[in-house]
Design a protein around this motif. Structure first.
Motif, PDB file in Angstrom:
ATOM      1  N   GLU A 104      21.347  19.368 -27.853  1.00 57.98           N
ATOM      2  CA  GLU A 104      20.626  19.658 -29.173  1.00 57.98           C
ATOM      3  C   GLU A 104      19.419  18.880 -29.462  1.00 57.98           C
ATOM      4  O   GLU A 104      19.039  18.164 -28.475  1.00 57.98           O
ATOM      5  CB  GLU A 104      21.755  19.485 -30.114  1.00 57.98           C
ATOM      6  CG  GLU A 104      23.036  20.399 -30.135  1.00 57.98           C
ATOM      7  CD  GLU A 104      23.947  20.337 -31.574  1.00 57.98           C
ATOM      8  OE1 GLU A 104      23.386  19.362 -32.423  1.00 57.98           O
ATOM      9  OE2 GLU A 104      25.022  20.913 -31.299  1.00 57.98           O
TER      10      GLU A 104
ATOM     11  N   TRP B  82      18.959  12.962 -28.160  1.00 57.83           N
ATOM     12  CA  TRP B  82      19.861  13.752 -27.340  1.00 57.83           C
ATOM     13  C   TRP B  82      18.913  14.032 -25.889  1.00 57.83           C
ATOM     14  O   TRP B  82      19.771  13.566 -24.761  1.00 57.83           O
ATOM     15  CB  TRP B  82      19.699  15.196 -27.726  1.00 57.83           C
ATOM     16  CG  TRP B  82      20.624  15.288 -28.974  1.00 57.83           C
ATOM     17  CD1 TRP B  82      20.052  15.253 -30.271  1.00 57.83           C
ATOM     18  CD2 TRP B  82      21.725  15.583 -29.239  1.00 57.83           C
ATOM     19  NE1 TRP B  82      20.847  15.422 -31.286  1.00 57.83           N
ATOM     20  CE2 TRP B  82      22.349  15.547 -30.600  1.00 57.83           C
ATOM     21  CE3 TRP B  82      22.842  15.746 -28.343  1.00 57.83           C
ATOM     22  CZ2 TRP B  82      23.487  15.836 -31.269  1.00 57.83           C
ATOM     23  CZ3 TRP B  82      24.355  15.888 -28.834  1.00 57.83           C
ATOM     24  CH2 TRP B  82      24.516  16.014 -30.278  1.00 57.83           C
TER      25      TRP B  82
ATOM     26  N   GLN C  72      27.223  23.382 -39.188  1.00 55.00           N
ATOM     27  CA  GLN C  72      27.792  22.818 -37.969  1.00 55.00           C
ATOM     28  C   GLN C  72      29.016  23.986 -37.444  1.00 55.00           C
ATOM     29  O   GLN C  72      29.990  23.418 -37.614  1.00 55.00           O
ATOM     30  CB  GLN C  72      28.180  21.565 -38.083  1.00 55.00           C
ATOM     31  CG  GLN C  72      27.196  20.661 -38.134  1.00 55.00           C
ATOM     32  CD  GLN C  72      26.210  20.452 -37.341  1.00 55.00           C
ATOM     33  OE1 GLN C  72      26.730  20.225 -36.048  1.00 55.00           O
ATOM     34  NE2 GLN C  72      24.970  20.585 -37.573  1.00 55.00           N
TER      35      GLN C  72
ATOM     36  N   GLY D  78      16.695  24.230 -30.872  1.00 50.39           N
ATOM     37  CA  GLY D  78      17.594  23.817 -29.652  1.00 50.39           C
ATOM     38  C   GLY D  78      17.633  24.675 -28.729  1.00 50.39           C
ATOM     39  O   GLY D  78      18.445  24.707 -27.821  1.00 50.39           O
TER      40      GLY D  78
END
Lengths: 572, 268
Positions: B131, B43, B241, B138
């Motif tokens: 993230e 990321w 999620q 995060g």
């Protein structure tokens, strides 16, 4: 880009070279030459080698070396040489070996279908040596070199080949990427350390030829697995087993125990194994399932896998070690000892010797000419234990071209006589055709039927032929015995960086179309080659850069170019 | 207009490895974690590529890479990443397991950024990953930005367009494949990047050579970050999620915070 020294490939040889060289820098007058090393793999620890070594060169470089400081390292504590009998009845054994097997069985000797040699010849033993993970060792060495600030090592940067102007090597050409052309790295000294199938070493061989009487015709695929041993395994860290006799008499094997219940187990499939169905991965699985080993590893788990080509020509394959602007070190320089089966420490030592030589020349402000490199590097090499032992080993394996038993006798003769005696033999010029090789077991119609059936089903021909020969199917357990495709994903997925061209190229498709052997497909360590329409199909994402396709094509039709990516396991 | 772009990037085990969670006396970990090769958090890597792209288009801009990781592992990662884009490294020596307290990590990162010679907060852009693949919560990037006094924060960023007046138009990902388009007056700002739109740059020998002038000295003088894994983890589970974006206007920050706290209490 201009630098002082450029090195192609980072393995044990480059590790020894850069460790030795950077320790002597900056020079007394403050000079700090610019030194770069480029490695094709995505990390400097992604090499493959089943390492059990006497470690003389490594220990000389690191007198206080503590195996406990390197993951997976252990001192050798016990060592055995085992003759493995054939428990499945499919191994191709000569009459001599069949007789020997019968006698051993009649005498009730072989417990677990193996016979332990009562004595290990001194030239074979690795007593007081080391078991190492080459990946972990390389990591440590590379880290130290980088932290010195005196050299830079760049992984993920393939070298396409040497830059040669006239008879002088002036640097290397990096590999083209679709977003940027490969750069020229020009250097006063180019060090070829890219192994037995590396593009720099091979192109130097092509351009300058080999010294008179030398040749590189002996090869092997070394394939190994790193295994998490089951709780029930009683073997201690430091245990070393050398084996021969199974799965085929020509295939030697090894089993080393690392700390924390981890073992490395593998086989060598040599070029003198005259079987066109030489699928190393399946042979490795049969090897693991031999009763002697299986009792130790049953219930274990595959942790990583890998393979590489070994140059088994030894000193006979030694190229011109130096020339104007270049020097050769490592396996590609013929350093592997084919009698003792040892290569890592030898490669390391060639690097150390070159490191000392370069420091000498730099200190004296002498240019890297052939004469100066001869005097500084080759002279050191000729005076070292490396040279003495490689001369002993030079002809030790010639007997294998007459058969396994003459080969073993030849090794013993050479070893005990320090190379004065050996059994002569010359490599076969041609691999037998599939139909000829299997004629005792299968008629031509049956072979053709298998060929048609496997082609239609998209399955490997060599597997079907081994089945037909009598090898039992592998009882996959999804844990230790997994398909070859699954092995590519375990312990570091095989990967190819995007943007680079295919590095395995078939020069003449019509030759492939008429080739009945398909040995390149059978030997391919990663199943990157499969049956195609007219030529084998190549999947770059599965290639581990072992280079076996190149030396297994008897037509010389495989061009093995520089490429990117490969294995991602740092434990091998 | 030129910027000082600071990219916060951790390192994580190479996702091409076999990663097996285990419990150790020191807390949750991966099997053989010490031996696993590492990569820059994917990321954050996207953020680095975007930072490099922006700096190239804004003459006078400079990219800093701030990373808190074990020095030896960080060095291994830099051997690859330093060939891709130009940056000046600021290295902090410490654990990168993802089980450190984000508050502590943010404090260490913010202190390191504050210590950058010639730091001009009016030109500061704090980049990072939206993230993380590091098992962290995060939240580190946001907390680092807060400590630096940056109030303009964006997460899930896919693009940043700089206007002729120096203002930013920023596209953040929301559900359903849509983007929330925001505008702000310009730097300073925190941008937590999603994947961006740029490919991974190929390795370049020149970039590597250039970066090495600062990378090795930075690694050699990297100081312990004073961050440790001190928490006890009763259990570890993968996060669900879930994401729910609600766009509101004219709501006081205290009200937003109250609602978030209420949501957290309800969720756990």
């Amino acid at each position: 880009m201009d630098v002082d020294i450029v090195c192609a490939g980072f393995g044990p040889a480059a590790g020894g070279f850069l460790t030795t060289l950077t320790r002597g820098l900056p020079l007394a007058d403050g000079t700090l030459p610019q030194i770069l090393c480029y490695e094709r793999a995505d990390d400097i620890g992604f090499g493959v080698s089943g390492v059990v070594t006497k470690g003389r060169g490594i220990r000389a470089s690191f007198p206080d070396f503590d195996p406990a400081s390197v993951p997976m390292a252990a001192p050798v504590r016990s060592e055995k040489v085992l003759y493995l009998l054939d428990p499945v009845g499919a191994s191709r054994r000569s009459a001599t070996l069949r007789t020997a097997d019968s006698l051993l069985r009649a005498a009730g000797v072989p417990e677990y279908e193996a016979f332990e040699l009562p004595h290990i010849p001194a030239f074979l033993e690795k007593h007081d040596g080391l078991i190492l993970s080459r990946g972990q060792f390389n990591h440590g060495v590379g880290g130290q070199v980088m932290m010195s600030g005196a050299a830079q090592i760049w992984p993920g940067m393939p070298v396409a080949g040497p830059l040669i102007e006239g008879e002088r090597v002036v640097g290397v050409q990096l590999l083209d990427h679709e977003l940027q052309p490969g750069m020229e790295i020009r250097a006063a000294l180019t060090v070829a350390a890219d192994g037995p199938v590396g593009p720099v070493g091979r192109q130097l061989d092509e351009h300058f030829g080999l010294p008179e009487g030398h040749e590189k015709r002996e090869w092997a695929v070394g394939m190994k697995m790193v295994i998490d041993l089951p709780e029930s395994c009683p073997l201690e860290a430091g245990t070393v087993l050398h084996t021969f006799g199974f799965p085929e008499p020509e295939i030697f094997g090894f089993f080393y125990v690392h700390p924390d219940r981890v073992a490395s187990a593998g086989i060598f499939v040599p070029s003198w194994f005259d079987n066109p169905v030489r699928t190393s991965y399946r042979y490795l699985q049969h090897y693991l399932m031999h009763p002697y080993l299986w009792r130790y590893i049953e219930g274990g788990r595959l942790r990583s896998w890998g393979a590489k080509t070994l140059n088994e020509s030894g000193r006979r394959g030694e190229p011109h070690l130096v020339g104007d602007g270049y020097a050769r070190i490592g396996e590609g320089s013929g350093s592997t000892n084919v009698l003792t089966g040892s290569g890592v420490d030898e490669a390391w030592t060639t690097g150390v010797l070159l490191g000392e030589a370069v420091l000498e020349l730099l200190t004296q402000s002498l240019p890297f000419t052939k004469e100066n490199l001869e005097a500084a590097y080759v002279r050191r090499r000729r005076a070292s234990w490396l040279e003495e032992e490689s001369r002993t080993a030079e002809k030790s394996r010639d007997g294998f071209h007459r058969g396994v038993v003459p080969g073993l006798i030849g090794m013993a003769l050479a070893g005990f006589s320090h190379g004065r005696l050996h059994i002569p033999g010359a490599p076969h010029e041609h691999m037998p055709a599939v139909a000829d090789f299997f004629s005792e077991h299968l008629d031509a119609d049956k072979i053709e039927a298998i060929r048609v059936e496997t082609a239609a089903a998209g399955k490997p021909l060599h597997d079907a032929l081994m089945d037909a020969w009598g090898w039992p199917p592998i009882p996959f357990d999804g844990q230790l015995l997994v398909t070859q495709q699954d092995a590519l994903l375990v312990g570091g997925k095989v990967q190819a960086a995007p943007g680079y061209a295919d590095h395995v190229v078939f020069k003449d498709e019509s030759l492939c179309a008429s080739c009945g052997g398909q040995t390149c497909i059978a030997i391919c360590s990663g199943q990157a080659l499969t049956q195609g329409e007219t030529k084998p199909a190549f999947d770059r994402e599965k290639c581990i850069h072992c280079g076996a396709c190149m030396w297994n094509c008897e037509h010389g039709n495989v061009e093995f170019r520089a490429g990117a990516g490969g294995l991602h396991s740092a434990e091998n | 207009m030129s910027y000082q772009i600071v990219v916060c990037a951790g390192i994580v085990p190479d996702p091409l490895q076999t990663l097996e969670p285990v419990s150790t006396p020191q807390g949750p970990a991966l099997k053989n974690e010490a031996m696993l090769p590492a990569v820059l958090d994917p990321w954050a890597a996207h953020a680095l590529y975007e930072a490099n792209h922006l700096a190239k288009n804004m003459p006078g801009s400079k990219v800093y890479l701030v990373s808190l990781a074990p020095k030896a592992k960080l060095q291994q990662v830099l051997m690859t990443i330093a060939q891709k884009v130009s940056f000046e490294l600021i290295a902090l020596d410490g654990p990168s397991t993802g089980f450190t307290d984000s508050h502590d990590v943010a404090a260490a990162l913010a202190a390191a950024i504050e210590a950058i010679p010639g730091l001009d907060k009016s030109r500061l852009l704090l980049f990072g990953g939206w993230e993380s693949a590091a098992r962290a919560a995060g939240a580190t990037l946001s907390m680092t930005g807060e400590r630096l006094g940056i109030r303009e924060q964006f997460q899930g960023v896919d693009s940043l367009t700089v206007g002729s007046d120096g203002s930013f138009e920023i596209r953040e990902r929301v559900e359903g494949g849509k983007h929330l388009v925001s505008q702000c007056s310009g730097a300073p700002a925190v941008l937590g990047w999603a994947t961006g739109n740029l490919p991974e740059p190929p390795n370049s020998p020149q970039v590597g050579m250039q970066n090495m002038r600062t990378v090795m000295p930075a690694l050699q003088k990297a100081k312990p970050a004073g961050v440790a894994v001190t928490q006890q983890y009763a259990s570890v589970a993968l996060p669900k999620q879930q994401r729910s974006t609600r766009i509101v206007r004219d709501v006081a920050a205290a009200e937003v915070a109250r609602e978030l706290a209420q949501w957290i209490r309800g969720a756990h």
